[in-house]
Design a protein around this motif. Structure first.
Motif, PDB file in Angstrom:
ATOM      1  N   VAL A 289       0.863  -1.178   0.000  1.00 15.84           N
ATOM      2  CA  VAL A 289       0.000   0.000   0.000  1.00 15.84           C
ATOM      3  C   VAL A 289       0.904   1.233   0.000  1.00 15.84           C
ATOM      4  CG1 VAL A 289      -1.788   1.244   1.284  1.00 15.84           C
ATOM      5  CG2 VAL A 289      -1.754  -1.266   1.290  1.00 15.84           C
ATOM      6  N   PRO A 290       0.620   2.223  -0.834  1.00 21.09           N
ATOM      7  CA  PRO A 290       1.443   3.439  -0.837  1.00 21.09           C
ATOM      8  C   PRO A 290       1.462   4.102   0.549  1.00 21.09           C
ATOM      9  CG  PRO A 290      -0.043   3.419  -2.724  1.00 21.09           C
ATOM     10  CD  PRO A 290      -0.447   2.277  -1.832  1.00 21.09           C
ATOM     11  N   LEU A 291       2.607   4.643   0.901  1.00 18.94           N
ATOM     12  CA  LEU A 291       2.773   5.266   2.211  1.00 18.94           C
ATOM     13  C   LEU A 291       1.722   6.344   2.458  1.00 18.94           C
ATOM     14  CD1 LEU A 291       4.294   5.525   4.857  1.00 18.94           C
ATOM     15  CD2 LEU A 291       5.927   7.028   3.677  1.00 18.94           C
ATOM     16  N   GLU A 292       1.410   7.123   1.456  1.00 18.27           N
ATOM     17  CA  GLU A 292       0.410   8.181   1.621  1.00 18.27           C
ATOM     18  C   GLU A 292      -0.942   7.597   2.042  1.00 18.27           C
ATOM     19  OE1 GLU A 292       2.096   7.725  -1.409  1.00 18.27           O
ATOM     20  OE2 GLU A 292       3.699   9.058  -0.730  1.00 18.27           O
ATOM     21  N   GLU A 293      -1.298   6.454   1.469  1.00 18.44           N
ATOM     22  CA  GLU A 293      -2.553   5.790   1.820  1.00 18.44           C
ATOM     23  C   GLU A 293      -2.500   5.238   3.245  1.00 18.44           C
ATOM     24  OE1 GLU A 293      -6.429   4.184   1.500  1.00 18.44           O
ATOM     25  OE2 GLU A 293      -5.398   5.820   0.483  1.00 18.44           O
ATOM     26  N   ILE A 294      -1.373   4.677   3.621  1.00 16.65           N
ATOM     27  CA  ILE A 294      -1.211   4.168   4.989  1.00 16.65           C
ATOM     28  C   ILE A 294      -1.386   5.312   5.992  1.00 16.65           C
ATOM     29  CG2 ILE A 294       0.463   3.219   6.640  1.00 16.65           C
ATOM     30  CD1 ILE A 294       1.626   1.624   4.215  1.00 16.65           C
TER      31      ILE A 294
ATOM     32  N   ARG B 220      -5.120   6.376   6.150  1.00 12.07           N
ATOM     33  CA  ARG B 220      -5.923   5.417   6.916  1.00 12.07           C
ATOM     34  C   ARG B 220      -5.617   5.527   8.407  1.00 12.07           C
ATOM     35  NH1 ARG B 220      -5.330  -0.158   3.343  1.00 12.07           N
ATOM     36  NH2 ARG B 220      -6.185   0.692   1.407  1.00 12.07           N
ATOM     37  N   ASN B 221      -4.357   5.725   8.725  1.00  6.15           N
ATOM     38  CA  ASN B 221      -3.956   5.840  10.121  1.00  6.15           C
ATOM     39  C   ASN B 221      -4.623   7.042  10.789  1.00  6.15           C
ATOM     40  OD1 ASN B 221      -2.194   5.115  12.446  1.00  6.15           O
ATOM     41  ND2 ASN B 221      -1.285   7.114  11.981  1.00  6.15           N
ATOM     42  N   ARG B 222      -4.689   8.157  10.084  1.00  4.25           N
ATOM     43  CA  ARG B 222      -5.319   9.355  10.648  1.00  4.25           C
ATOM     44  C   ARG B 222      -6.790   9.136  10.968  1.00  4.25           C
ATOM     45  NH1 ARG B 222      -1.638  11.863   7.019  1.00  4.25           N
ATOM     46  NH2 ARG B 222      -3.159  11.858   5.326  1.00  4.25           N
ATOM     47  N   GLU B 223      -7.431   8.194  10.271  1.00  4.90           N
ATOM     48  CA  GLU B 223      -8.846   7.906  10.486  1.00  4.90           C
ATOM     49  C   GLU B 223      -9.089   6.904  11.615  1.00  4.90           C
ATOM     50  OE1 GLU B 223     -10.314   6.672   6.677  1.00  4.90           O
ATOM     51  OE2 GLU B 223     -10.083   8.682   5.813  1.00  4.90           O
ATOM     52  N   ARG B 224      -8.035   6.318  12.147  1.00  6.66           N
ATOM     53  CA  ARG B 224      -8.175   5.328  13.221  1.00  6.66           C
ATOM     54  C   ARG B 224      -8.471   6.012  14.556  1.00  6.66           C
ATOM     55  NH1 ARG B 224      -3.258   1.324  13.433  1.00  6.66           N
ATOM     56  NH2 ARG B 224      -4.644   0.509  15.008  1.00  6.66           N
TER      57      ARG B 224
ATOM     58  N   ARG C  58       2.486 -11.069  -3.394  1.00  5.83           N
ATOM     59  CA  ARG C  58       2.583  -9.610  -3.295  1.00  5.83           C
ATOM     60  C   ARG C  58       1.291  -9.030  -3.854  1.00  5.83           C
ATOM     61  NH1 ARG C  58       7.998  -6.443  -5.161  1.00  5.83           N
ATOM     62  NH2 ARG C  58       7.298  -4.338  -4.690  1.00  5.83           N
ATOM     63  N   ILE C  59       0.541  -8.350  -2.993  1.00  5.49           N
ATOM     64  CA  ILE C  59      -0.777  -7.846  -3.366  1.00  5.49           C
ATOM     65  C   ILE C  59      -0.800  -6.341  -3.232  1.00  5.49           C
ATOM     66  CG2 ILE C  59      -3.233  -7.884  -2.808  1.00  5.49           C
ATOM     67  CD1 ILE C  59      -2.728 -10.726  -1.675  1.00  5.49           C
ATOM     68  N   ALA C  60      -1.158  -5.658  -4.317  1.00  3.92           N
ATOM     69  CA  ALA C  60      -1.299  -4.195  -4.277  1.00  3.92           C
ATOM     70  C   ALA C  60      -2.636  -3.872  -3.635  1.00  3.92           C
ATOM     71  CB  ALA C  60      -1.212  -3.623  -5.680  1.00  3.92           C
ATOM     72  N   GLY C  61      -2.605  -2.895  -2.733  1.00  6.97           N
ATOM     73  CA  GLY C  61      -3.849  -2.584  -2.032  1.00  6.97           C
ATOM     74  C   GLY C  61      -4.132  -1.167  -1.870  1.00  6.97           C
TER      75      GLY C  61
END
Length: 98
Positions: A54-59, A62-66, A95-98
Motif C-alpha cells: 500500500v502506498p505510504l500516503e494511503e497508509i 488510513r492511520n489518521r482515520e483510526r 505480493r498484493i497491491a492494495g
C-alpha cells in the motif's frame, strides 16, 4: 491485545494438529520475519507470506482515520526500514497491491 507467548502457544497447537492458520502481523524487516519463520519451520509448517503493498500516503491517511492512530514518525521509521519479502523466506510469497 493478545500476547506473543499466547499466540505462539496457539499456533503450536494448530501445527501439531495439522490445522492451517494465519499469523497476522506487521513484520517489516527480514530479521523480524525470520524469527517467526524459524519457529514455524521447526514444526515443518508450510510457510506462505502475503505482502500487502500500500502506498505510504494511503497508509498515513488510513492511520489518521483510526481511533487509536499510530504516531506518523513510527510509521515513517518502519517504512524506511522495510524489507520486501522474497521467495527465499517462505514456500510461497504473494505480493498484493492494495
Amino acid at each position: 491485545m493478545v500476547s506473543l507467548n499466547y499466540s505462539k502457544q496457539r499456533s503450536r497447537e494448530y501445527m501439531k494438529s495439522g490445522c492451517s492458520f494465519v499469523w497476522n502481523a506487521t513484520n517489516t524487516t527480514k530479521q523480524m520475519r525470520q524469527q517467526l519463520i524459524n519457529f514455524f519451520a521447526g514444526y515443518r509448517a508450510r510457510i506462505r507470506i502475503v505482502y500487502l503493498e500500500v502506498p505510504l500516503e494511503e497508509i498515513l491517511r488510513r492511520n489518521r482515520e483510526r481511533a487509536a492512530a499510530v504516531p506518523e514518525a513510527v510509521i515513517q521509521r518502519l517504512a524506511n526500514r522495510l524489507d520486501i519479502p522474497d521467495i527465499t523466506e517462505a514456500h510461497q510469497v504473494d505480493r498484493i497491491a492494495g
